[in-house]
Scaffold this active site. Sequence first.
Site, PDB file in Angstrom:
ATOM      1  N   SER C  47       0.843  -1.194   0.000  1.00 45.44           N
ATOM      2  CA  SER C  47       0.000   0.000   0.000  1.00 45.44           C
ATOM      3  C   SER C  47       0.883   1.251   0.000  1.00 45.44           C
ATOM      4  CB  SER C  47      -0.909   0.015   1.227  1.00 45.44           C
ATOM      5  OG  SER C  47      -1.863  -1.017   1.127  1.00 45.44           O
ATOM      6  N   GLY C  73       3.095  -1.105   9.962  1.00 47.53           N
ATOM      7  CA  GLY C  73       2.830   0.337  10.006  1.00 47.53           C
ATOM      8  C   GLY C  73       2.886   0.986   8.634  1.00 47.53           C
ATOM      9  N   CYS C 130      -8.141   1.104   7.712  1.00 43.40           N
ATOM     10  CA  CYS C 130      -7.399   1.921   8.668  1.00 43.40           C
ATOM     11  C   CYS C 130      -8.080   1.858  10.020  1.00 43.40           C
ATOM     12  CB  CYS C 130      -7.337   3.359   8.213  1.00 43.40           C
ATOM     13  SG  CYS C 130      -6.363   4.339   9.344  1.00 43.40           S
ATOM     14  N   LYS C 166     -10.538  -2.911  -0.878  1.00 43.07           N
ATOM     15  CA  LYS C 166     -10.074  -3.954   0.040  1.00 43.07           C
ATOM     16  C   LYS C 166     -10.643  -3.724   1.427  1.00 43.07           C
ATOM     17  CE  LYS C 166      -6.282  -6.594   1.791  1.00 43.07           C
ATOM     18  NZ  LYS C 166      -4.852  -6.876   1.691  1.00 43.07           N
ATOM     19  N   ILE C 192      -9.971 -10.728   2.916  1.00 42.76           N
ATOM     20  CA  ILE C 192      -9.936  -9.814   4.039  1.00 42.76           C
ATOM     21  C   ILE C 192      -8.537  -9.225   4.274  1.00 42.76           C
ATOM     22  CG2 ILE C 192     -11.794 -10.972   5.268  1.00 42.76           C
ATOM     23  CD1 ILE C 192      -9.650 -12.418   6.944  1.00 42.76           C
TER      24      ILE C 192
HETATM   25  C1  LIG Z   1       3.552  -8.192   6.874  1.00 38.86           C
HETATM   26  C2  LIG Z   1       2.226  -7.839   6.292  1.00 38.86           C
HETATM   27  C3  LIG Z   1       2.055  -6.599   5.659  1.00 38.86           C
HETATM   28  C4  LIG Z   1       0.826  -6.253   5.101  1.00 38.86           C
HETATM   29  N1  LIG Z   1       0.688  -5.046   4.474  1.00 38.86           N
HETATM   30  C5  LIG Z   1      -0.489  -4.730   3.864  1.00 38.86           C
HETATM   31  C6  LIG Z   1      -0.639  -3.535   3.135  1.00 38.86           C
HETATM   32  O1  LIG Z   1       0.271  -2.733   3.007  1.00 38.86           O
HETATM   33  N2  LIG Z   1      -1.845  -3.273   2.547  1.00 38.86           N
HETATM   34  C7  LIG Z   1      -2.899  -4.140   2.633  1.00 38.86           C
HETATM   35  O2  LIG Z   1      -3.959  -3.866   2.063  1.00 38.86           O
HETATM   36  N3  LIG Z   1      -2.781  -5.296   3.320  1.00 38.86           N
HETATM   37  C8  LIG Z   1      -1.617  -5.618   3.935  1.00 38.86           C
HETATM   38  N4  LIG Z   1      -1.495  -6.807   4.612  1.00 38.86           N
HETATM   39  C9  LIG Z   1      -2.639  -7.724   4.671  1.00 38.86           C
HETATM   40  C10 LIG Z   1      -2.522  -8.797   3.606  1.00 38.86           C
HETATM   41  O3  LIG Z   1      -2.576  -8.215   2.327  1.00 38.86           O
HETATM   42  C11 LIG Z   1      -3.648  -9.815   3.734  1.00 38.86           C
HETATM   43  O4  LIG Z   1      -4.867  -9.141   3.531  1.00 38.86           O
HETATM   44  C12 LIG Z   1      -3.677 -10.485   5.087  1.00 38.86           C
HETATM   45  O5  LIG Z   1      -2.361 -10.750   5.521  1.00 38.86           O
HETATM   46  C13 LIG Z   1      -4.461 -11.807   5.098  1.00 38.86           C
HETATM   47  O6  LIG Z   1      -3.942 -12.723   4.182  1.00 38.86           O
HETATM   48  P1  LIG Z   1      -2.876 -13.893   4.568  1.00 38.86           P
HETATM   49  O7  LIG Z   1      -3.456 -14.675   5.707  1.00 38.86           O
HETATM   50  O8  LIG Z   1      -2.744 -14.698   3.311  1.00 38.86           O
HETATM   51  O9  LIG Z   1      -1.610 -13.208   4.937  1.00 38.86           O
HETATM   52  C14 LIG Z   1      -0.268  -7.158   5.191  1.00 38.86           C
HETATM   53  C15 LIG Z   1      -0.089  -8.380   5.830  1.00 38.86           C
HETATM   54  C16 LIG Z   1       1.126  -8.730   6.385  1.00 38.86           C
HETATM   55  C17 LIG Z   1       1.257 -10.057   7.072  1.00 38.86           C
END
Ligand SMILES: Cc1cc2nc3c(=O)[nH]c(=O)nc-3n(C[C@H](O)[C@H](O)[C@H](O)COP(=O)(O)O)c2cc1C
Lengths: 259, 259, 304, 304
Positions: C47, C73, C130, C166, C192
Amino acid sequence: MDRRITLEIKNIRKESKSVKTFTFSYNLNAKPGQFIMLTDFECGEKPFSISDCTDNEFSITVKKIGEFTTRLFQLKKGDVLSFRGPYGSSFSLSDKVLLIGGGYAVPPLLFLSKMLKKYNADITIINGAKTKEDILFIENFKRITDKVFFTTDDGSLGNKGTVMSIVSPLLQNEKFDMIYASGPEPMLKKIVDMCDTIPCEVLIERYMKCAIGICGQCVIDSLGIIICKEGPVLDKEVVKRLSEFGVYKRNASGKRVYF
Amino acid sequence: MDRRITLEIKNIRKESKSVKTFTFSYNLNAKPGQFIMLTDFECGEKPFSISDCTDNEFSITVKKIGEFTTRLFQLKKGDVLSFRGPYGSSFSLSDKVLLIGGGYAVPPLLFLSKMLKKYNADITIINGAKTKEDILFIENFKRITDKVFFTTDDGSLGNKGTVMSIVSPLLQNEKFDMIYASGPEPMLKKIVDMCDTIPCEVLIERYMKCAIGICGQCVIDSLGIIICKEGPVLDKEVVKRLSEFGVYKRNASGKRVYF
Amino acid sequence: MDKKLKVEFLGMNLESPLVLTSGIMGLSYSSLLRMAKNTAGIITTKSLTLVPRKGHKGPVIAEFNGGILNSMGLCNPGIEDGLKEVSEFKRYSSKPVIVSIFGNSIEEFEKLTEYVNHSEGDFIELNLSCPNVFDEFGLPISASKDKVYQIVKSVKSISKLPVIAKLSPNVYNIKEIAISCENAGADAICLINTVGTGMLIDIKMVKPILHNKFGGISGPCVKPIAIKLVYEAHQCVDIPIIGVGGVLTGEDAVEMLITGANLVGIGSGIYYRGVEIFEKINDEILQVLTENKYEDVSSLPYLK
Amino acid sequence: MDKKLKVEFLGMNLESPLVLTSGIMGLSYSSLLRMAKNTAGIITTKSLTLVPRKGHKGPVIAEFNGGILNSMGLCNPGIEDGLKEVSEFKRYSSKPVIVSIFGNSIEEFEKLTEYVNHSEGDFIELNLSCPNVFDEFGLPISASKDKVYQIVKSVKSISKLPVIAKLSPNVYNIKEIAISCENAGADAICLINTVGTGMLIDIKMVKPILHNKFGGISGPCVKPIAIKLVYEAHQCVDIPIIGVGGVLTGEDAVEMLITGANLVGIGSGIYYRGVEIFEKINDEILQVLTENKYEDVSSLPYLK
Ligand SMILES: Cc1cc2nc3c(=O)[nH]c(=O)nc-3n(C[C@H](O)[C@H](O)[C@H](O)COP(=O)(O)O)c2cc1C
Ligand SMILES: Cc1cc2nc3c(=O)[nH]c(=O)nc-3n(C[C@H](O)[C@H](O)[C@H](O)COP(=O)(O)OP(=O)(O)OC[C@H]3O[C@@H](n4cnc5c(N)ncnc54)[C@H](O)[C@@H]3O)c2cc1C
Ligand SMILES: Cc1cc2nc3c(=O)[nH]c(=O)nc-3n(C[C@H](O)[C@H](O)[C@H](O)COP(=O)(O)OP(=O)(O)OC[C@H]3O[C@@H](n4cnc5c(N)ncnc54)[C@H](O)[C@@H]3O)c2cc1C
Ligand SMILES: Cc1cc2nc3c(=O)[nH]c(=O)nc-3n(C[C@H](O)[C@H](O)[C@H](O)COP(=O)(O)O)c2cc1C
Ligand code: FES
Ligand code: FES
């Protein structure tokens, strides 16, 4: 699952005015080149190479440079620190070897040299820094091998000049199975450029956050190598193909910072 | 983690007017006395004893009694069912053994008898029901041993009377290492009361929901034995001390229902 | 790539239904490139915000039984540099790129959209999760159907690219939020984002493990929550859904697709199975298709 | 029992800070008795309702990586029979019992309280986590600080026993809810109930695994959420807290205590470590105390 370990500092050794070695009682089971992520739970978690590791203890050697390391320097024996790891790739072992260390990046080479000695390798070490004060592990390296060369930019210890001033003539006279290098990236770049025919492994530092290969912070262009997982030790054949190597790195926001 | 397995029905065998055996190709690795939780994902998940189990297939034998089992009876070979397990305790193996089965509770004894035969045990079987139609596995048991006795309340097959009419005289004439019993609880109660000196293992059915020992549904008073985990097979020494045994059970809400 | 994996998404043909989800390995062009080579069908950037962000201080990650807690963050080099990475990516690959943006206000989202309009990105994804900004009723933005509507609507009115919203799982009524997105003109939704927040304590030092104290939860344990919300969203909107959360295997991916997702996002799975996870899952999807006699991914049934 | 494990809770001396949490093995007196013998300090009954409930049809349970999904559906023999089990328990044990009650309205909670007033229970716990009943703003009851206040206040005004309010984790602002409980006179709060709901699909049959489709999440993966909410609640109320959620080991229990809990509930842990879990955790707590040179459980520090 990776476990977080919280341990008392067993011993602190002053290596130089701005460098200390911290020792912990724990069977970390690490290989030379690997690192841990360390925190005092005050602010920040930082990568440190393992500078020694036996069955019942391990050490890291820290240069006081900023906020986090300054706080580390205030700690006493018995104070508690928390870490996770070991992470990352490690140096392979070879028979006739040359270790080249620059500045404060030599700690992993100390651990490596001990392993190589156990392995009965024929070891040559070149250890360079700006000035005598910054040269680490003088005695330790002397105990490992007679073939230790020191260089300082100002000539206050050993050869005056950079490590390259020793490396170049050495490589013309001797044939090594493997060169290991850890130091400032411009130095590493010169070494890699020079090692056309000699196998070489290089330790590359990049800003790290997750250290488990998901955040993308430490990834290096142009191959997308994940330094926290596939590094920090990389083979020179890979390093040569990295457009980023020696040119720039990324800061905490992911912005490029040129060397 | 316990896995849920979804499989095609490999074969359906009609055992009697209201009993069918369903066979599945799968290495379930179950022990006699253990059960699975079965669902068709329409409504309900129900426990069924394993009535046979080899390295590449297993069976359950089902009495059509209510909503769920009626739906099962409409299924054809190739239709799909889902289960988890095997769960629960199992019968131990002994040398000279007596198996006592009552009504529709005999399926686990079929599996047990096959294991005992492999074990070279000296096997006697008593299989009783209300009437001939309800007697299961007549031929299967005959293939296991010559010493099979059948009883029916109406005398339509074998001895007229309950299994007890055979058990009592038999125990006076022969010494068994172990009695295994599975049947209506009042019958089991009589057997347990009778077996003062003979080791005896009894299969007890209770309403089950989670089958993994957390919901408390199947727990039996007064010892708090968890039938889905520590049962359904219990040693008679334990059973004797259960104030609930033969007196009441609990329905789906946990309310006591007296026998 | 096996043809059976091909899917269509908003008029684009993708080689695989797998999406590199935002924030995972998505900071630099070479990292995105590597995921693309590892057979992700489409990739999402970290992001991006108007100005660079260093993110929270470490520790920013803690593992536990079943998942990962993170408090990165939203560290990122800022929209300008972030989009340069996208251009550099496009020099080497033609795989479609979703540019994820994050703003603290409608105005920020709009400004970010203008940047993306002039970029080489193919889709724009609005990170609406957020947890620290609230609407006038005290609801977090991500849980306010009105705020979500306004942001999507504003972005949609200026965006040259299809817009993906999202969503956060931390809401009482995902259906209302999903419908708001559709009504506001969103081209797709993605759900999610991380669950929670959660917190873990170091018992020796009596300190929170994360410096930020709280972190979002991801990894295998969030799959049941993702499945449920994708199911509910699928019931009430017609726009395509990117299902994300706890997907580790081909079976998980098929579960997500059957539940109602058109594409499946992979995030923390990269930690559990390495960057080769895309290849592995694609292979496993093919296996599931064969075992269950489905022609291809597009012919998978939907749960009723 | 080791004296180091002793704690005080609302004027009662408990042998251990461990609580058998509601709904786990708590349907019958002998089951409660067994948990009490297994060194739980205090035990909670299944949530009791005015009339018996058979609960949802099976499957009611599904496991996944990190936790358990359940849709038991509050099956219980009803308040009258349920309290008979408590009496029978008390014939054999003097361990304190928390009677959990569940109502769909204030009136139901009041009626249930009258029953408990005439029982041998020691505490009354209000299961406020009904996801299917909503207040006038469309908030689930458990998330409505006003409804929570009203229920606690009404019960408190008639209850002869100390009142514990059990809270849902699925809320935006636990602090407001916790403060409402305290203001309404609650003697203690207990948190968390199950997380979610979540859903899982059988990909072969293309059906939800749970017959009820959705189920609440418990087990190790909810620990970070429980820890976070206990931490927040502890910051804003002075009444004691029973911390529940994902506790499997002595280290988990100490983590919960340090975070702000006075007692620690054990639920799904029984699946992972057997009914002996109470003994195991008590032993492990003693180990942690020794290793970290704490006198006893009561002298554990609190996280700031
Ligand atoms: C280290 C990390 C950084 C993430 N950064 C973002 C982000 O910048 N923007 C966003 O929309 N989601 C972010 N997410 C959420 C993921 O895109 C995803 O929605 C969430 O981790 C659930 O999927 P997963 O279980 O496959 O990880 C982040 C997740 C993790 C673990
Ligand atoms: C693989 C690896 C091994 C390392 N081994 C050692 C070692 O053995 N001994 C040693 O003294 N130092 C080592 N470092 C560097 C060490 O991590 C930094 O010195 C430390 O993080 C500085 O923190 P600070 O707050 O004191 O300084 P800051 O003022 O925060 O930073 C000073 C410099 O340290 C580096 N740095 C800061 N944070 C990070 C981070 N999260 N990841 C990577 N680099 C960072 C940057 O180059 C920065 O410019 C290693 C780094 C890496 C990547
Ligand atoms: C350990 C064990 C092993 C069993 N093995 C067999 C077997 O091999 N063959 C067989 O035909 N039956 C077996 N049963 C019984 C079988 O579970 C019931 O016949 C089946 O659940 C009936 O479901 P229904 O919907 O058809 O009938 P319903 O009308 O729902 O119930 C009829 C009766 O079945 C019993 N029952 C119903 N639901 C459950 C439940 N969830 N748990 C336990 N009992 C229940 C009750 O006694 C009830 O009165 C076993 C039960 C247990 C506990
Ligand atoms: C099978 C099952 C049944 C439950 N029944 C109840 C209940 O009746 N009343 C209640 O307040 N909580 C109930 N809960 C929630 C638990 O008491 C506990 O709050 C939750 O499971 C989190 O703790 P754990 O992770 O230790 O299981 C139930 C949980 C499970 C798994
Ligand atoms: S530090 Fe996160 S990927 Fe390497
Ligand atoms: S069926 Fe739930 S404890 Fe046995």
